[in-house]
Motif scaffolding. Structure first.
Motif, short mmCIF file in Angstrom:
data_model
loop_
_atom_site.label_atom_id
_atom_site.label_comp_id
_atom_site.label_asym_id
_atom_site.label_seq_id
_atom_site.Cartn_x
_atom_site.Cartn_y
_atom_site.Cartn_z
N ILE A 101 0.84 -1.20 0.00
CA ILE A 101 0.00 0.00 0.00
C ILE A 101 0.88 1.25 0.00
N LYS A 102 1.89 1.27 0.85
CA LYS A 102 2.78 2.43 0.91
C LYS A 102 3.49 2.65 -0.42
N ALA A 103 3.92 1.58 -1.05
CA ALA A 103 4.62 1.70 -2.34
C ALA A 103 3.69 2.25 -3.42
N ASN A 104 2.41 1.90 -3.32
CA ASN A 104 1.45 2.36 -4.34
C ASN A 104 1.02 3.80 -4.12
N LEU A 105 0.83 4.19 -2.86
CA LEU A 105 0.36 5.54 -2.54
C LEU A 105 1.56 6.46 -2.39
N ARG A 106 2.14 6.80 -3.51
CA ARG A 106 3.39 7.56 -3.47
C ARG A 106 3.18 9.05 -3.23
N GLY A 107 2.02 9.56 -3.56
CA GLY A 107 1.77 10.98 -3.40
C GLY A 107 2.31 11.77 -4.58
N PRO A 108 1.95 13.04 -4.67
CA PRO A 108 1.07 13.74 -3.73
C PRO A 108 -0.37 13.25 -3.83
N LEU A 109 -1.04 13.24 -2.68
CA LEU A 109 -2.44 12.81 -2.60
C LEU A 109 -3.32 13.97 -2.16
N PRO A 110 -4.59 13.95 -2.56
CA PRO A 110 -5.51 14.98 -2.07
C PRO A 110 -5.66 14.88 -0.55
N ARG A 111 -5.81 16.00 0.07
CA ARG A 111 -5.94 16.04 1.53
C ARG A 111 -7.06 15.13 2.06
N PRO A 112 -8.27 15.15 1.44
CA PRO A 112 -9.33 14.27 1.99
C PRO A 112 -8.98 12.79 1.88
N TYR A 113 -8.16 12.41 0.89
CA TYR A 113 -7.75 11.02 0.77
C TYR A 113 -6.81 10.64 1.92
N ILE A 114 -5.93 11.54 2.23
CA ILE A 114 -5.05 11.30 3.38
C ILE A 114 -5.87 11.24 4.66
N ASP A 115 -6.85 12.13 4.76
CA ASP A 115 -7.70 12.14 5.95
C ASP A 115 -8.39 10.79 6.16
N ILE A 116 -9.01 10.26 5.10
CA ILE A 116 -9.75 9.02 5.29
C ILE A 116 -8.80 7.87 5.58
N GLY A 117 -7.62 7.89 4.99
CA GLY A 117 -6.64 6.86 5.32
C GLY A 117 -6.23 6.91 6.78
N MET A 118 -5.99 8.11 7.28
CA MET A 118 -5.57 8.25 8.67
C MET A 118 -6.73 8.02 9.64
N HIS A 119 -7.95 8.25 9.20
CA HIS A 119 -9.11 7.97 10.05
C HIS A 119 -9.43 6.47 10.08
N THR A 120 -8.80 5.72 9.18
CA THR A 120 -9.02 4.28 9.12
C THR A 120 -7.87 3.50 9.74
N PHE A 121 -6.65 3.71 9.25
CA PHE A 121 -5.53 2.87 9.63
C PHE A 121 -5.03 3.14 11.04
N GLY A 122 -5.01 4.40 11.47
CA GLY A 122 -4.58 4.70 12.82
C GLY A 122 -5.52 4.10 13.86
N PRO A 123 -6.84 4.39 13.77
CA PRO A 123 -7.78 3.75 14.71
C PRO A 123 -7.77 2.23 14.62
N LEU A 124 -7.51 1.67 13.43
CA LEU A 124 -7.46 0.22 13.30
C LEU A 124 -6.32 -0.36 14.13
N ALA A 125 -5.18 0.32 14.15
CA ALA A 125 -4.06 -0.14 14.97
C ALA A 125 -4.46 -0.20 16.44
N GLY A 126 -5.13 0.83 16.91
CA GLY A 126 -5.58 0.83 18.30
C GLY A 126 -6.62 -0.23 18.57
N PHE A 127 -7.49 -0.47 17.62
CA PHE A 127 -8.51 -1.50 17.76
C PHE A 127 -7.87 -2.88 17.92
N LEU A 128 -6.82 -3.14 17.16
CA LEU A 128 -6.14 -4.44 17.25
C LEU A 128 -5.54 -4.65 18.64
N THR A 129 -4.94 -3.61 19.19
CA THR A 129 -4.23 -3.77 20.46
C THR A 129 -5.17 -3.71 21.67
#
Length: 582
Positions: free
Chosen positions: A175-203
């Motif tokens: 995923i990191k290799a594919n999402l090289r940027g620059p990306l639109p701000r809302p796309y970054i927002d939704i990614g960070m609203h998903t993956f960060g909380p998911l890490a906390g959910f796992l732990t």
């Protein structure tokens, strides 16, 4: 919901005379057919071959459908894997296109068009729109199937989850290799609203779910792989945060690409200006109905004040989950008493709070796939963001009347009932591939239809709840076209959700942002309008367009098709060429 990824995504031998289409593949002759450029093709075998090829290439999709030999696996999201999948899709498209529809039975010819539409939609998102390199929301990394679907005992599911977790670091690197940027701000927002909380959910939550499963060796391996997966998602969240340095506001697809999306994914070829006119007309129709309801419910007040009064009537203690449970009981009884549509089974949906990592929409339903047996569905309702001020959190919680139509949309007779029908189709293809406009169009159509059937017994507060949901979807329709083809800004969209969609600030922000990374969310109203026109035209020769005695048969007929593009269903039900008629 079991969907039906946005991006990826009847009775044997019985002609439902006056009601619907004959069964799709799975019934009748298995004789060979001859394509114009190739040897004889056995159509049912070709469809079976596509399904198995597709499940193998998309194991996450396969697991959602109930094929647990693919548990724990991810698709190959490397550059080579993405290219291989595009080639697979094109090869299959050529193979299907080579089959002359004149050599097929009617249901098989219908299924051929359905399969081509599925492939075209996949190719659009993967190749034409290039979503894997642009949109974090394209990546499905939700482990909910292992956590909440009781398809096996807890120890077995822990092993499957452990395998999934062990594959997360590799998937994250891709995923990191594919999402090289620059990306639109809302796309970054939704990614960070998903993956960060998911890490906390796992732990936090996940370790609690499996704390007593298996033996110590199995739990030790689970903890090891779960920690590694959480660390990988934290790293991905950090990576997206680093892309803030180059973020842009350039999210618009442009008119040409947007029009291609509509045809490739939904077989809609209506000009964009005409679609925008239809959306505005539906918004005005709903606002006029709202004004009439408000004269009775809140005389002398503005529409905004009237809606605020309706929204102020919250479930006791703000407990939307408990309140929705009662609503589902009442809605099912209403459907039976008014003979709205056939309920083909006795399954029920379980209402629960949505996990924080998947709370970007207020409500959604997770429905088991057709290979599962006797599995519950989960109607998830999100709590407000705890970082918001208390007033904003309270505003985010739906009023009781609005929540009623959310329950209609997600469960009775919306998504849940629709999948009860599709899961009983004789065609495995129809069970597996349910499109965006079919599913969301039906669920949104169900809201207004239930009011027309008498839900609420004319109560203006109930009607306001239904209309508020309709104006929300109208503004999505207008925002999708505006954001991607008309130069609309996020702030302009946000204001429209507040002023014309009667949304609170938190929901308005989320809805405007969703329009950037989910440009197809116009499908709610677009699908609804196509279904309403189809109902009118189909019933016109069966007692009259507005004859409610016809609606039950129409609903059963429409739902019998599985979930293809609605123009294909229109063509089949009316015996005419497929068309996107509104």
């Amino acid at each position: 919901m079991r969907w039906l990824s946005v991006w990826d995504s009847v009775l044997c031998g019985l002609a439902l005379t006056g009601v619907g289409l004959m069964a799709l593949t799975g019934c009748g002759s298995r004789t060979g057919t001859t394509g114009p450029t190739g040897p004889a093709v056995e159509w049912p075998g070709l469809v079976d071959g596509w399904i198995e090829s597709d499940l193998k290439a998309n194991p996450r999709f396969a697991v959602d459908q109930g094929r647990h030999e693919y548990d724990g696996l991810f698709p190959d999201w490397s550059e080579a894997g993405l290219a291989a999948e595009i080639k697979r899709l094109k090869d299959w498209r050529s193979k299907v296109d080579a089959v002359d529809p004149a050599t097929l039975s009617g249901p098989q010819a219908f299924e051929r068009g359905y399969l081509l539409a599925v492939i075209d939609g996949r190719l659009f998102w993967r190749e034409t729109a290039d979503w894997p390199h642009k949109n974090p929301a394209w990546y499905n990394v939700d482990p909910a199937v292992y956590l909440e679907r009781p398809y096996a005992d807890l120890t077995t599911r822990m092993k499957a989850y452990t395998k999934w977790a062990s594959n997360v670091p590799k998937a994250v690197e891709e995923i990191k290799a594919n999402l090289r940027g620059p990306l639109p701000r809302p796309y970054i927002d939704i990614g960070m609203h998903t993956f960060g909380p998911l890490a906390g959910f796992l732990t936090r939550e996940v370790v609690t779910i499996f704390k007593d499963a298996g033996d110590e060796a199995g739990r030790a391996e689970f903890r090891k792989q779960n920690d590694a997966a959480a660390a990988a998602f934290t790293d991905l969240d950090r990576y997206l945060g680093d892309l803030r340095a180059t973020q842009t506001e350039d999210f618009a697809m442009g008119p040409e690409l947007f029009a291609k999306m509509l045809y490739a994914t939904e077989r809609v070829d209506t000009p964009l200006d005409r679609l925008e006119d239809l959306a505005r007309a539906d918004l005005e129709r709903n606002k006029q109905a709202l004004a009439e309801a408000c004269k009775r419910f809140a005389p002398g007040r503005t529409l905004k004040e009237c809606v605020a009064k309706e929204e102020a009537s919250k479930p006791q203690g703000g407990d939307s989950v408990a309140y929705a449970r009662k609503q589902l009981v009442d809605l099912k009884s209403f459907i039976k008493e008014h003979d709205v549509v056939t309920i083909p089974g006795d399954e029920e949906a379980v209402v629960k709070q949505a996990p924080a990592y998947n709370a970007q929409n207020f409500a959604y339903i997770n429905i088991p796939g057709p290979y599962e047996k006797n599995m519950p569905s989960f109607f998830n309702i999100a709590a407000p963001d705890p970082t918001w001020p208390k007033a904003k959190q309270l505003a985010y919680t739906q009023g009781k009347a609005t929540l009623l139509f959310t329950s209609v949309h997600e469960v009775w007779p919306g998504h849940f009932l629709q999948f009860l029908h599709s899961n009983r189709s004789a065609s495995m293809f129809g069970k597996l591939y349910v499109g965006y406009a079919f599913a969301e169009g039906w669920a949104h159509y169900a809201e207004e239809m239930m009011w027309e059937e008498g839900l609420g017994a004319g109560d203006p507060e109930t009607h306001i709840g239904q209309i508020k949901e309709a104006t929300l979807r109208d503004v999505r329709f207008l925002s999708a076209i505006g954001l991607h083809t008309k130069g609309m800004t996020l702030d302009q969209s946000r204001k429209m959700f507040i002023e014309d969609g009667f949304q609170d600030e938190g929901n308005a922000e989320q809805q405007a942002a969703r329009g950037t990374y989910d440009p197809a969310y116009l499908n709610y109203t677009m699908g609804k309008l196509m279904i309403r026109r189809l109902r009118s035209d189909w019933c016109a020769s069966r007692g009259g367009a507005d004859d409610k005695a016809c609606w039950h048969d129409f609903h059963d007929a429409f739902l019998s098709y599985g979930g293809p593009p609605i123009p294909l269903v229109r063509g089949a039900m009316l015996g005419e060429p497929p068309a996107s008629v509104f």
